[in-house]
Design an enzyme around this catalytic site. Structure first.
Site, mmCIF file in Angstrom:
data_model
loop_
_atom_site.group_PDB
_atom_site.id
_atom_site.type_symbol
_atom_site.label_atom_id
_atom_site.label_comp_id
_atom_site.label_asym_id
_atom_site.label_seq_id
_atom_site.Cartn_x
_atom_site.Cartn_y
_atom_site.Cartn_z
ATOM 1 N N LEU A 1 0.852 -1.184 0.000
ATOM 2 C CA LEU A 1 0.000 0.000 0.000
ATOM 3 C C LEU A 1 0.891 1.240 0.000
ATOM 4 C CD1 LEU A 1 -2.658 -0.951 2.740
ATOM 5 C CD2 LEU A 1 -2.962 -1.033 0.257
ATOM 6 N N ASP A 2 0.461 2.285 -0.725
ATOM 7 C CA ASP A 2 1.173 3.560 -0.710
ATOM 8 C C ASP A 2 1.218 4.130 0.703
ATOM 9 O OD1 ASP A 2 1.429 3.457 -3.454
ATOM 10 O OD2 ASP A 2 -0.252 4.808 -3.850
ATOM 11 N N LYS A 3 2.166 5.019 0.927
ATOM 12 C CA LYS A 3 2.303 5.644 2.241
ATOM 13 C C LYS A 3 1.012 6.321 2.686
ATOM 14 C CE LYS A 3 5.156 8.927 4.836
ATOM 15 N NZ LYS A 3 6.365 9.782 4.838
ATOM 16 N N ARG B 1 -5.234 6.132 -7.634
ATOM 17 C CA ARG B 1 -5.050 7.586 -7.564
ATOM 18 C C ARG B 1 -5.059 8.201 -8.964
ATOM 19 N NH1 ARG B 1 0.188 7.743 -3.709
ATOM 20 N NH2 ARG B 1 -0.070 10.019 -3.911
#
Length: 231
Positions: free
Chosen positions: A55-57, A154
């Protein structure tokens, strides 16, 4: 409160894997002397863990970590064959070009650390979504990525004019929000003949904690049962 709750909360554990709820703003890998969420989970449980997705930050939510290389390999094969279904929730303050459907395109590196969607078929990203009105011009998106490309959701929502609230790369007024509003909400899969379905609500973010969001999520129920079109 243990030292690791700033990184994650435990959702489930069995002999094969653990499922955690990663907090927003926490790195996946260790960086700059700070633990990543995987190392934090290893230290908390005092065992070696194997990552099979990331998962992205900015993204919070469900993260599946294997307890052995054999289980990690089995889960990786399920991801590769698209037999693990992941569902995300996101909030945008921009009206989408379409309220539901399919977003498909090639992922290409853009400026800075950004990506963009093109008409090419190289590095193809496929994303399905539904959107629902919340209050004050906000919209809830329930998103099902078919592929697992970097920044896929995103970029997909940005491409339909609905960048995610608080997204520091893709949203114009990102600093108006207390976090990036993307959360890995539900995961479904079958491992060794056993069906699993896990879901968890976000633990932070004023918009995610609002009653209008919580009511809408409760109304939707099991999001895997939405009328997702056949691809």
């Amino acid at each position: 409160m243990n030292d690791y709750q700033q990184y994650f909360s435990m959702i489930a554990e069995n002999q094969f894997f653990i499922v955690i709820n990663k907090q927003a703003g926490i790195n996946f890998h260790s960086e700059d002397g700070e633990f990543g969420v995987v190392v934090a989970a290893e230290k908390y449980l005092n065992i070696k863990l194997y990552s099979v997705h990331r998962l992205d930050k900015m993204t919070s939510g469900l993260l599946l970590l294997a307890k052995s290389s054999e289980v990690a390999n089995a889960l990786s094969l399920l991801f590769k064959s698209h037999d693990i279904q992941k569902f995300y929730v996101a909030i945008s303050d921009k009206k989408p070009k379409k309220k539901q459907g399919l977003i498909k395109g090639g992922m290409e590196k853009s400026r800075r650390a950004m990506w963009k969607l093109t008409n090419q078929k190289d590095n193809l990203a496929i994303t399905q979504f539904f959107s629902y009105p919340l209050s004050e011009g906000k919209r809830l998106f329930v998103v099902k990525p078919k592929t697992g490309k970097t920044h896929q959701i995103r970029v997909a929502l940005k491409s339909i004019s609905s960048a995610i609230c608080g997204d520091h790369l893709y949203a114009e007024k990102y600093n108006e929000y207390d976090r990036g509003y993307l959360h890995a909400y539900q995961i479904n899969f079958n491992l060794y003949g056993q069906d699993y379905c896990f879901s968890c609500l976000p633990e932070t973010g004023d918009l995610f904690l609002s009653q209008v969001f919580l009511t809408q999520i409760e109304t939707l129920g099991d999001v895997s049962q939405l009328a997702w079109p056949k691809l």
